[in-house]
Design an enzyme around this catalytic site. Structure first.
Site, PDB file in Angstrom:
ATOM      1  N   ASP A 247       0.775  -1.149   0.018  1.00 31.31           N
ATOM      2  CA  ASP A 247       0.236  -0.026   0.004  1.00 31.31           C
ATOM      3  C   ASP A 247       0.972   1.145   0.141  1.00 31.31           C
ATOM      4  O   ASP A 247       1.365   1.819   0.940  1.00 31.31           O
ATOM      5  CB  ASP A 247      -0.997  -0.041   1.547  1.00 31.31           C
ATOM      6  N   CYS A 304      -9.697  10.560  -4.685  1.00 30.24           N
ATOM      7  CA  CYS A 304      -8.450  10.997  -5.022  1.00 30.24           C
ATOM      8  C   CYS A 304      -7.913  12.347  -5.669  1.00 30.24           C
ATOM      9  O   CYS A 304      -8.503  12.661  -6.491  1.00 30.24           O
ATOM     10  CB  CYS A 304      -7.531   9.772  -5.785  1.00 30.24           C
ATOM     11  N   GLY A 339     -11.047   4.082 -10.084  1.00 26.99           N
ATOM     12  CA  GLY A 339     -11.701   4.945 -11.030  1.00 26.99           C
ATOM     13  C   GLY A 339     -13.157   4.180 -11.801  1.00 26.99           C
ATOM     14  O   GLY A 339     -13.524   4.666 -12.894  1.00 26.99           O
ATOM     15  N   ALA A 388      -5.094   9.186   1.891  1.00 27.34           N
ATOM     16  CA  ALA A 388      -4.250  10.104   1.909  1.00 27.34           C
ATOM     17  C   ALA A 388      -5.091  11.506   2.129  1.00 27.34           C
ATOM     18  O   ALA A 388      -4.543  12.596   1.830  1.00 27.34           O
ATOM     19  CB  ALA A 388      -3.262  10.395   0.765  1.00 27.34           C
ATOM     20  N   GLU A 409      -3.628  14.303  -0.446  1.00 32.54           N
ATOM     21  CA  GLU A 409      -3.853  13.802  -1.699  1.00 32.54           C
ATOM     22  C   GLU A 409      -5.371  13.098  -2.021  1.00 32.54           C
ATOM     23  O   GLU A 409      -5.284  12.169  -2.618  1.00 32.54           O
ATOM     24  CB  GLU A 409      -2.660  13.058  -2.234  1.00 32.54           C
TER      25      GLU A 409
END
Ligand code: IMP
Length: 471
Positions: A247, A304, A339, A388, A409
């Site tokens: 990861d 993201c 996605g 993140a 992020e």
């Protein structure tokens, strides 16, 4: 400077072929997650703390996929989650829970609640079998100070099997003796395992589930590339995890390559998926380091913000198309991570060369995703967040940074509550099966032979429902 164009899922469509497929039931969706792990469906739940803990991993494995337990907790909590999945069903429980003869009924009840287990083998040293205590033994016992030894079924009355017993013979012994548990022992009456009627039933009922050789559900777990990562990898392996998933946001890095080598050296039989990467060279370097699968995706995730924060990333379809030939050449499966917005994206990812897709956002907000549903203006929602994101970074067990020192992020989001994850999976698989019939593909490998075409914005507009007031 030559600047190539890169494409994402919405930029393309697949060209239909003459199909010999008579029914969507004729297609097979089995695929490889890693060199040595196969799945019955090509869907993996993401190692995010708002997506995969044991409940999600169990649901994913029961559907024929797999869940990857996130690592945003201490080692023992992650190990505990893995063990919950591995204990959910087995044919043989290799290391059954035991209780001491001198434990009281109160202690039995407490342990029972803590471990979610209603019966125990009785042993004073954890090895020699002295008896068994089950729910039936305690049901009419009102005195909580009663000792286990006084209510258990003692050794001389036990029906036991040997460690090599076949499932059929075990079934016969359970049926003929009207018992629910069959302890397995060696010639010295040392505990070697336990077979339960419930486990045999579960195993024969769910043929679709992803299972290991012992009939236990498959599960993966994430590890980082710094600090205690090796200790974590070893602990997860001892807990029975089937695959470790690196990861790290930028998997094409010296840190990641070194971590893969260290893990593979220490745990040569463990399957390791490396990533995330977005280039063919990235795949080559990870494969050379020893990975058993590569995970592709820099920046496509629903939560993201890597691309807008750093300016780096590769649209996901092109990333898969570039990497798939390398993976094929070396026989290393490709996980397309992030996605996925709808079932067409799953079909396109597989046709482009992926063997599985990892999904986060689409599986968040389900009954099985961690965290409670919250009410907002009369509707139910769950939280989905990037690993993140600011709040995730602040809540890491080893976090030392203050909020103003963090450059996120990822984002935190509210997603509508969606009910059981199996309904979402069913919708995706329905779309995949239909897609496979348009592509005359009985298998996922055949789907990879389909032709992509690029579309324009007007093609995209034409693709979705249009010129209606959607109800
Ligand atoms: P999704 O299915 O589009 O939601 O993408 C899920 C994937 O996004 C995960 O499997 C990760 O690879 C990636 N991801 C998770 N958290 C973050 C983050 O905070 N920033 C960037 N990518 C993330």
């Amino acid at each position: 400077m030559y600047i190539p164009t890169a494409l994402s899922y919405d930029d393309v469509l697949l060209v239909p072929k003459k199909s010999a497929i008579k029914s969507r039931h004729d297609v097979k969706m089995n695929t490889q997650l890693t060199k040595n792990i196969s799945l019955k469906i090509p869907i993996v739940s993401a190692n995010m703390d708002t997506v995969t803990e044991s409940t999600m991993a169990i649901a994913m494995a029961l559907e024929g996929g797999i869940g990857i337990i996130h690592r945003f907790c201490d080692i023992s909590s992650q190990v505990h989650e893995v063990k919950k999945v591995k204990r959910k069903q087995n044919i043989v429980i290799g290391n059954p829970f035991t209780i001491n003869t001198k434990a009281t009924l109160a202690e039995f009840k407490e342990r029972s609640t803590e471990l979610g287990c209603s019966s125990f083998l009785v042993s004073d040293d954890g090895r020699e079998l002295l008896g068994i205590i089950t729910r039936r033994d305690v049901v009419f016992c009102g005195d909580d100070s009663t000792l286990v030894k006084n209510i258990m079924t003692p050794k001389d009355k036990l029906i036991v099997g040997s460690i090599n017993i076949s499932t059929d013979d075990a079934k016969k012994m359970l049926r003929e003796n009207k018992i629910e548990k069959l302890p397995l022992v060696d010639e010295d009456f040392q505990i070697k395992g336990l077979i339960t009627e419930k486990d045999i039933m579960r195993n024969s009922n769910n043929v679709q589930a992803s299972k290991d050789k012992l009939g236990r559900l498959l599960v993966g777990a994430a590890v980082g590339v710094r600090g205690d990562y090796l200790e974590r990898a070893v602990a997860l392996t001892e807990a029975g995890v089937d695959v470790l998933v690196l990861d790290i946001a930028h998997g094409h890095s010296d840190n990641a390559i070194e971590a893969i080598k260290v893990i593979k050296r220490a745990l040569p039989n463990m399957e390791v998926i490396g990533g995330n990467i977005a280039t063919a060279q990235g795949a080559l370097d990870l494969i050379e380091a020893g990975v058993d699968g590569v995970k592709v995706g820099i920046g496509p995730g629903s939560i993201c913000t890597t691309r807008i924060t750093t300016g780096f990333g590769v649209p996901q379809l092109s990333a898969i198309l570039n990497i798939a030939p390398v993976c094929k050449k070396y026989g290393v499966p490709l996980v397309a991570d992030g996605g996925i917005k709808q079932s067409a994206d799953l079909v396109k990812a597989l046709a482009a060369g992926a063997d599985t897709v990892m999904m986060g956002g689409q599986l968040s907000g389900t009954e099985e995703s961690p965290g409670p549903a919250i009410n907002y203006k009369g509707r139910q929602y769950k939280i989905s967040r990037g690993m993140a994101s600011l709040t995730a970074a602040l809540s890491r067990p080893d976090s030392k940074e203050k909020h103003h020192q963090i450059t996120p992020e990822g984002i935190e989001a509210r997603v509508p509550y969606k009910g059981p994850v199996k309904n979402i999976i069913a919708r995706y698989l329905g779309g995949l099966k239909s897609g496979m019939s348009y592509g005359n593909a009985k298998t996922i490998s055949e789907l990879k032979e389909c032709q992509f075409i690029r579309i324009t914005n007007s093609g995209m507009r034409e693709s979705d429902s249009h010129d209606n007031e959607v109800l």
